[in-house]
Design an enzyme around this catalytic site. Structure first.
Site, PDB file in Angstrom:
ATOM      1  N   LYS A  47       0.854  -1.191   0.000  1.00 31.11           N
ATOM      2  CA  LYS A  47       0.000   0.000   0.000  1.00 31.11           C
ATOM      3  C   LYS A  47       0.889   1.240   0.000  1.00 31.11           C
ATOM      4  O   LYS A  47       1.916   1.274   0.703  1.00 31.11           O
ATOM      5  CB  LYS A  47      -0.889  -0.052   1.243  1.00 31.11           C
ATOM      6  CG  LYS A  47      -1.882   1.083   1.418  1.00 31.11           C
ATOM      7  CD  LYS A  47      -2.725   0.832   2.675  1.00 31.11           C
ATOM      8  CE  LYS A  47      -3.773   1.894   2.916  1.00 31.11           C
ATOM      9  NZ  LYS A  47      -4.619   1.560   4.087  1.00 31.11           N
TER      10      LYS A  47
ATOM     11  N   SER B  29      -9.730  -0.500   7.575  1.00 30.51           N
ATOM     12  CA  SER B  29      -9.215  -0.376   6.216  1.00 30.51           C
ATOM     13  C   SER B  29      -8.673  -1.656   5.589  1.00 30.51           C
ATOM     14  O   SER B  29      -8.338  -1.656   4.405  1.00 30.51           O
ATOM     15  CB  SER B  29      -8.124   0.698   6.162  1.00 30.51           C
ATOM     16  OG  SER B  29      -8.696   1.979   6.227  1.00 30.51           O
TER      17      SER B  29
ATOM     18  N   SER C 202      -9.281   1.711   3.309  1.00 28.44           N
ATOM     19  CA  SER C 202      -8.437   2.485   2.410  1.00 28.44           C
ATOM     20  C   SER C 202      -7.392   1.630   1.682  1.00 28.44           C
ATOM     21  O   SER C 202      -6.692   2.127   0.804  1.00 28.44           O
ATOM     22  CB  SER C 202      -7.718   3.585   3.209  1.00 28.44           C
ATOM     23  OG  SER C 202      -6.869   3.010   4.204  1.00 28.44           O
TER      24      SER C 202
END
Length: 400
Positions: A36, A137, A113
């Site tokens: 990420k 997330s 996210s």
């Protein structure tokens, strides 16, 4: 060298198309992973989902500890994937870089996210992907795309070398398509655990927040766990007489204040453009008073003690990983926010308590995917994962 992955799902960020070979062979040899774009990778910029962040921060000179650990264990890093801006969303869209495709349900979002991590894994483009989980997330994308995911015990896996959101709640996580890979990564990143549960708790107030599609899978998981552990499930209300929405607000207030303390000066100086929902969140965060934050932190400490006491050292709780299936990509923003609030009323339990929660994927007879979670005591992460793998095997056998 050209990037060897054809990104069919819009998971990778433009500056994230690179490959870093493992340092040595090890337990993760042969596996590929993506990070990420909040994790620092030496020699490559960290964008945190926002072009202004990318332009105003130096290129890291060191890997984050977790990236280094995975490379040392033999895994190959296949670049960096999308995140919602500064990880401040559960939806999975990005105003600058787009909305990745959820291969499990292409008409629906991945959730966020850790959106790019979810999309890359669900499309079989990497074996696993690093994410983070502050308010849900990783657990939410795992549920939305039928993946293995988790929230780790707060502080158990190093959160150094990554862009924070709310440091008191941020955790380092990963997503995987299959149980074997998920557990292989766990064995590298997590310490041993001797957690041996004897009680199965059913937090009815959390179950009640989930859509009806979760009811039957949750009941099956509850009953299978009770059989595995030779115990009778105990139904209760984890928050007692308090609505879980109040706990969610406690989390949101404490987190927002800390987020503004972390990033407010940068936002004020550089005036970055955010997507509408995330921009509204930062505006709200800027207005949280020190007094309101102090009250919220005190309430959070009470919740932490309450949940930890409830679980003790010998219990786990069975919970929905999200409140709904993944919203449609064209869903009305008002509906999306209503789902977000219900989901965060569930996910805030582990967040406020700093506890591990493992989301195991289940596929319903019509092909629908969703996540059922196990919540355990602090530090029980590895044992909790192994129990979740055993549980999923039992549930799959029932449907053969």
């Amino acid at each position: 060298m050209s990037f060897p992955i054809e990104d069919t799902v819009g998971a990778w960020v433009p500056h994230g198309r690179f490959v870093i070979e493992p340092v040595a062979s090890g337990p993760l040899s042969g596996l590929t992973f993506a990070a990420k774009d909040v994790f620092h990778v030496a020699g490559h910029p960290t964008g945190a989902g926002n072009p202004t962040w990318l332009a105003t921060h130096a290129v890291p000179t060191d890997h984050s500890p977790v990236v280094a650990q995975l490379l040392d264990a033999g895994a190959t890093l296949m670049g960096k994937v999308l995140t919602d801006e500064l990880a401040y969303s559960l939806h999975g869209d990005n105003a600058h870089y787009g909305t990745p495709i959820n291969s499990a349900a292409p008409e629906r979002v991945t959730g966020g996210s850790s959106s790019g991590s979810c999309a890359a894994v669900a499309a079989h483009l990497v074996d696993f992907a690093l994410g983070t989980d502050t308010g849900g997330s990783t657990r939410v994308p795992a549920s939305y795309a039928g993946l293995w995911g988790l929230r780790t015990t707060h502080g158990l896996v190093s959160a150094e070398g990554l862009v924070p959101l709310h440091p008191a709640f941020d955790t380092v996580t990963w997503l995987a398509l299959d149980a074997a890979t998920f557990e292989r990564v766990a064995a590298v990143l997590l310490p041993p655990s001797d957690f041996t549960p004897t009680r199965v708790l059913v937090p009815q107030d959390a179950w009640d927040l989930a859509d009806p599609v979760f009811a039957e899978p949750l009941q099956r998981a509850r009953d299978a766990l009770a059989t595995l552990l030779h115990t009778e499930p105990q139904t209760l209300r984890v928050a007692g007489d308090t609505p879980l929405a109040d706990w969610r607000q406690t989390y949101a207030t404490a987190g927002a204040h800390e987020g503004w303390a972390t990033h407010g000066a940068w936002i004020t100086e550089h005036q970055p453009v955010f997507g509408a929902a995330i921009g509204a969140r930062w505006k709200t965060a800027s207005a949280v008073t020190d007094e309101a934050a102090a009250t919220a932190r005190a309430q959070a400490a009470t919740v932490r003690s309450q949940v930890r006491a409830l679980l003790g050292t010998d219990s786990l709780a069975v919970m929905p990983s999200a409140a709904s299936l993944a919203p449609r990509r064209d869903a009305d923003p008002t509906d999306v926010d209503a789902v977000r609030l219900r989901t965060m009323s569930i996910t805030c339990i582990a967040g406020l308590a700093g506890l591990p929660q493992v989301s195991l994927p289940l596929t319903l007879p019509d092909g629908t995917v969703l996540g059922v979670s196990l919540l355990g005591p602090a530090g029980s992460d590895l044992a909790l994962i192994r129990l979740a793998v055993q549980l999923q095997g039992t549930l799959n056998a029932q449907h053969r």
